[in-house]
Motif scaffolding. Structure first.
Motif, PDB file in Angstrom:
ATOM      1  N   ARG A  52       0.664  -1.202   0.002  1.00  0.00           N
ATOM      2  CA  ARG A  52      -0.022  -0.114   0.171  1.00  0.00           C
ATOM      3  C   ARG A  52       1.110   1.203   0.019  1.00  0.00           C
ATOM      4  NH1 ARG A  52      -4.203   1.640  -2.188  1.00  0.00           N
ATOM      5  NH2 ARG A  52      -3.727   3.852  -2.172  1.00  0.00           N
ATOM      6  N   SER A  53       1.978   1.309   0.842  1.00  0.00           N
ATOM      7  CA  SER A  53       2.713   2.317   0.663  1.00  0.00           C
ATOM      8  C   SER A  53       3.461   2.532  -0.603  1.00  0.00           C
ATOM      9  CB  SER A  53       4.031   2.106   1.865  1.00  0.00           C
ATOM     10  OG  SER A  53       3.541   2.312   3.044  1.00  0.00           O
ATOM     11  N   LEU A  54       3.957   1.288  -1.242  1.00  0.00           N
ATOM     12  CA  LEU A  54       4.243   1.732  -2.687  1.00  0.00           C
ATOM     13  C   LEU A  54       3.293   2.435  -3.481  1.00  0.00           C
ATOM     14  CD1 LEU A  54       6.114  -1.794  -3.040  1.00  0.00           C
ATOM     15  CD2 LEU A  54       7.285   0.628  -2.705  1.00  0.00           C
ATOM     16  N   VAL A  55       1.971   1.893  -3.451  1.00  0.00           N
ATOM     17  CA  VAL A  55       0.912   2.555  -4.364  1.00  0.00           C
ATOM     18  C   VAL A  55       0.799   4.005  -3.812  1.00  0.00           C
ATOM     19  CG1 VAL A  55      -1.565   2.682  -4.828  1.00  0.00           C
ATOM     20  CG2 VAL A  55      -0.361   0.510  -4.565  1.00  0.00           C
ATOM     21  N   ASP A  56       0.875   4.357  -2.399  1.00  0.00           N
ATOM     22  CA  ASP A  56       0.898   5.578  -2.063  1.00  0.00           C
ATOM     23  C   ASP A  56       1.866   6.532  -2.824  1.00  0.00           C
ATOM     24  OD1 ASP A  56      -1.307   4.944  -0.444  1.00  0.00           O
ATOM     25  OD2 ASP A  56       0.056   5.116   1.297  1.00  0.00           O
ATOM     26  N   LEU A  57       3.181   6.031  -2.739  1.00  0.00           N
ATOM     27  CA  LEU A  57       4.345   6.686  -3.357  1.00  0.00           C
ATOM     28  C   LEU A  57       4.342   6.744  -4.904  1.00  0.00           C
ATOM     29  CD1 LEU A  57       7.069   5.482  -0.764  1.00  0.00           C
ATOM     30  CD2 LEU A  57       5.932   7.608  -0.777  1.00  0.00           C
ATOM     31  N   GLY A  58       3.358   6.263  -5.740  1.00  0.00           N
ATOM     32  CA  GLY A  58       3.137   6.250  -7.042  1.00  0.00           C
ATOM     33  C   GLY A  58       3.813   4.950  -7.886  1.00  0.00           C
ATOM     34  N   VAL A  59       4.173   4.054  -7.215  1.00  0.00           N
ATOM     35  CA  VAL A  59       4.562   2.840  -7.795  1.00  0.00           C
ATOM     36  C   VAL A  59       3.292   1.895  -8.227  1.00  0.00           C
ATOM     37  CG1 VAL A  59       6.081   0.796  -7.657  1.00  0.00           C
ATOM     38  CG2 VAL A  59       6.772   2.784  -6.554  1.00  0.00           C
ATOM     39  N   SER A  60       3.436   1.397  -9.145  1.00  0.00           N
ATOM     40  CA  SER A  60       2.319   0.445  -9.642  1.00  0.00           C
ATOM     41  C   SER A  60       2.545  -0.799  -9.255  1.00  0.00           C
ATOM     42  CB  SER A  60       2.088   0.566 -11.236  1.00  0.00           C
ATOM     43  OG  SER A  60       1.134  -0.209 -11.843  1.00  0.00           O
ATOM     44  N   VAL A  61       1.718  -1.413  -8.413  1.00  0.00           N
ATOM     45  CA  VAL A  61       1.963  -2.753  -7.752  1.00  0.00           C
ATOM     46  C   VAL A  61       0.586  -3.393  -7.502  1.00  0.00           C
ATOM     47  CG1 VAL A  61       4.114  -2.478  -6.733  1.00  0.00           C
ATOM     48  CG2 VAL A  61       2.218  -2.043  -5.262  1.00  0.00           C
ATOM     49  N   ARG A  62       0.456  -4.717  -7.436  1.00  0.00           N
ATOM     50  CA  ARG A  62      -0.904  -5.320  -7.207  1.00  0.00           C
ATOM     51  C   ARG A  62      -0.998  -5.740  -5.701  1.00  0.00           C
ATOM     52  NH1 ARG A  62      -2.403  -8.402 -12.634  1.00  0.00           N
ATOM     53  NH2 ARG A  62      -3.456  -9.758 -11.032  1.00  0.00           N
ATOM     54  N   VAL A  63      -0.995  -5.009  -4.833  1.00  0.00           N
ATOM     55  CA  VAL A  63      -1.169  -5.286  -3.378  1.00  0.00           C
ATOM     56  C   VAL A  63      -1.913  -6.680  -3.151  1.00  0.00           C
ATOM     57  CG1 VAL A  63      -1.499  -4.456  -1.227  1.00  0.00           C
ATOM     58  CG2 VAL A  63      -1.003  -2.678  -2.794  1.00  0.00           C
ATOM     59  N   GLY A  64      -2.956  -7.021  -3.621  1.00  0.00           N
ATOM     60  CA  GLY A  64      -3.535  -8.000  -3.276  1.00  0.00           C
ATOM     61  C   GLY A  64      -3.087  -9.370  -3.486  1.00  0.00           C
ATOM     62  N   ASP A  65      -2.317  -9.344  -4.607  1.00  0.00           N
ATOM     63  CA  ASP A  65      -1.501 -10.386  -5.061  1.00  0.00           C
ATOM     64  C   ASP A  65      -0.286 -10.824  -4.193  1.00  0.00           C
ATOM     65  OD1 ASP A  65      -2.957 -10.161  -7.673  1.00  0.00           O
ATOM     66  OD2 ASP A  65      -1.205  -9.754  -8.916  1.00  0.00           O
ATOM     67  N   GLY A  66       0.257  -9.808  -3.499  1.00  0.00           N
ATOM     68  CA  GLY A  66       1.363 -10.096  -2.536  1.00  0.00           C
ATOM     69  C   GLY A  66       0.923 -10.547  -1.317  1.00  0.00           C
ATOM     70  N   VAL A  67      -0.450 -10.029  -1.034  1.00  0.00           N
ATOM     71  CA  VAL A  67      -1.027 -10.528   0.340  1.00  0.00           C
ATOM     72  C   VAL A  67      -1.533 -11.991  -0.124  1.00  0.00           C
ATOM     73  CG1 VAL A  67      -3.030 -10.175   1.619  1.00  0.00           C
ATOM     74  CG2 VAL A  67      -1.755  -8.167   1.071  1.00  0.00           C
ATOM     75  N   GLU A  68      -2.063 -12.236  -1.067  1.00  0.00           N
ATOM     76  CA  GLU A  68      -2.626 -13.579  -1.495  1.00  0.00           C
ATOM     77  C   GLU A  68      -1.443 -14.733  -1.493  1.00  0.00           C
ATOM     78  OE1 GLU A  68      -5.619 -15.109  -1.770  1.00  0.00           O
ATOM     79  OE2 GLU A  68      -6.674 -13.280  -1.296  1.00  0.00           O
ATOM     80  N   ALA A  69      -0.393 -14.149  -2.048  1.00  0.00           N
ATOM     81  CA  ALA A  69       0.859 -15.250  -2.171  1.00  0.00           C
ATOM     82  C   ALA A  69       1.106 -15.386  -0.636  1.00  0.00           C
ATOM     83  CB  ALA A  69       2.018 -14.527  -2.878  1.00  0.00           C
ATOM     84  N   ALA A  70       1.239 -14.421   0.108  1.00  0.00           N
ATOM     85  CA  ALA A  70       1.681 -14.598   1.768  1.00  0.00           C
ATOM     86  C   ALA A  70       0.829 -15.579   2.248  1.00  0.00           C
ATOM     87  CB  ALA A  70       1.919 -13.081   2.322  1.00  0.00           C
ATOM     88  N   LEU A  71      -0.491 -15.334   2.186  1.00  0.00           N
ATOM     89  CA  LEU A  71      -1.550 -16.095   2.825  1.00  0.00           C
ATOM     90  C   LEU A  71      -1.504 -17.765   2.329  1.00  0.00           C
ATOM     91  CD1 LEU A  71      -4.517 -13.555   2.925  1.00  0.00           C
ATOM     92  CD2 LEU A  71      -3.289 -14.530   4.943  1.00  0.00           C
ATOM     93  N   ALA A  72      -1.161 -17.673   1.273  1.00  0.00           N
ATOM     94  CA  ALA A  72      -1.068 -19.235   0.671  1.00  0.00           C
ATOM     95  C   ALA A  72       0.146 -19.732   1.353  1.00  0.00           C
ATOM     96  CB  ALA A  72      -0.866 -19.160  -0.912  1.00  0.00           C
ATOM     97  N   VAL A  73       1.315 -19.246   1.345  1.00  0.00           N
ATOM     98  CA  VAL A  73       2.571 -19.771   2.195  1.00  0.00           C
ATOM     99  C   VAL A  73       2.027 -19.976   3.451  1.00  0.00           C
ATOM    100  CG1 VAL A  73       4.761 -19.184   2.885  1.00  0.00           C
ATOM    101  CG2 VAL A  73       4.202 -18.582   0.642  1.00  0.00           C
ATOM    102  N   LEU A  74       1.439 -19.003   4.294  1.00  0.00           N
ATOM    103  CA  LEU A  74       1.243 -19.251   5.593  1.00  0.00           C
ATOM    104  C   LEU A  74       0.110 -20.400   5.887  1.00  0.00           C
ATOM    105  CD1 LEU A  74       1.221 -18.100   8.449  1.00  0.00           C
ATOM    106  CD2 LEU A  74      -0.805 -16.589   7.825  1.00  0.00           C
ATOM    107  N   SER A  75      -0.718 -20.568   4.834  1.00  0.00           N
ATOM    108  CA  SER A  75      -1.856 -21.754   5.040  1.00  0.00           C
ATOM    109  C   SER A  75      -1.189 -23.111   4.715  1.00  0.00           C
ATOM    110  CB  SER A  75      -2.927 -21.430   4.180  1.00  0.00           C
ATOM    111  OG  SER A  75      -2.601 -21.584   2.861  1.00  0.00           O
ATOM    112  N   SER A  76      -0.163 -22.921   3.964  1.00  0.00           N
ATOM    113  CA  SER A  76       0.606 -24.370   3.460  1.00  0.00           C
ATOM    114  C   SER A  76       1.581 -24.889   4.800  1.00  0.00           C
ATOM    115  CB  SER A  76       1.383 -24.177   2.236  1.00  0.00           C
ATOM    116  OG  SER A  76       2.495 -23.383   2.546  1.00  0.00           O
ATOM    117  N   GLN A  77       1.707 -23.832   5.540  1.00  0.00           N
ATOM    118  CA  GLN A  77       2.540 -24.525   6.717  1.00  0.00           C
ATOM    119  C   GLN A  77       2.072 -25.024   8.010  1.00  0.00           C
ATOM    120  OE1 GLN A  77       4.758 -20.707   7.879  1.00  0.00           O
ATOM    121  NE2 GLN A  77       5.846 -20.822   5.915  1.00  0.00           N
ATOM    122  N   ASN A  78       0.506 -24.990   7.922  1.00  0.00           N
ATOM    123  CA  ASN A  78      -0.223 -25.477   9.184  1.00  0.00           C
ATOM    124  C   ASN A  78      -0.546 -27.011   8.856  1.00  0.00           C
ATOM    125  OD1 ASN A  78      -0.049 -23.063  10.461  1.00  0.00           O
ATOM    126  ND2 ASN A  78      -1.779 -22.410   9.433  1.00  0.00           N
TER     127      ASN A  78
END
Length: 78
Positions: A52-78
């Motif tokens: 979100r900070s990168l977006v605030d600073l004008g960088v084009s990123v898809r925040v949701g993709d990063g969050v989804e990837a992190a959640l996928a890693v987290l869920s695979s560790q359980n």
């Protein structure tokens, strides 16, 4: 172009999340890499705040993709 100092300051001031520097490794940011903050939702919160900070600073990123990837890693560790 944004650098790690600008990004880290923005994340801390706007979202209350502390990100670490790369300890001399250049334009690098570390997220929740030690102890209890390296587990659970701490890294996901760090990634969301960073994205979100990168977006605030004008960088084009898809925040949701990063969050989804992190959640996928987290869920695979359980």
């Amino acid at each position: 172009t944004v650098d790690h100092l600008q990004v880290r300051a923005h994340v801390r001031e706007r979202y209350g999340v502390m990100l670490s520097s790369g300890q001399g490794a250049g334009n690098l940011i570390r997220i929740a890499h030690m102890g209890p903050t390296a587990r659970g939702l701490h890294p996901v919160i760090g990634i969301a705040a960073l994205g979100r900070s990168l977006v605030d600073l004008g960088v084009s990123v898809r925040v949701g993709d990063g969050v989804e990837a992190a959640l996928a890693v987290l869920s695979s560790q359980n």
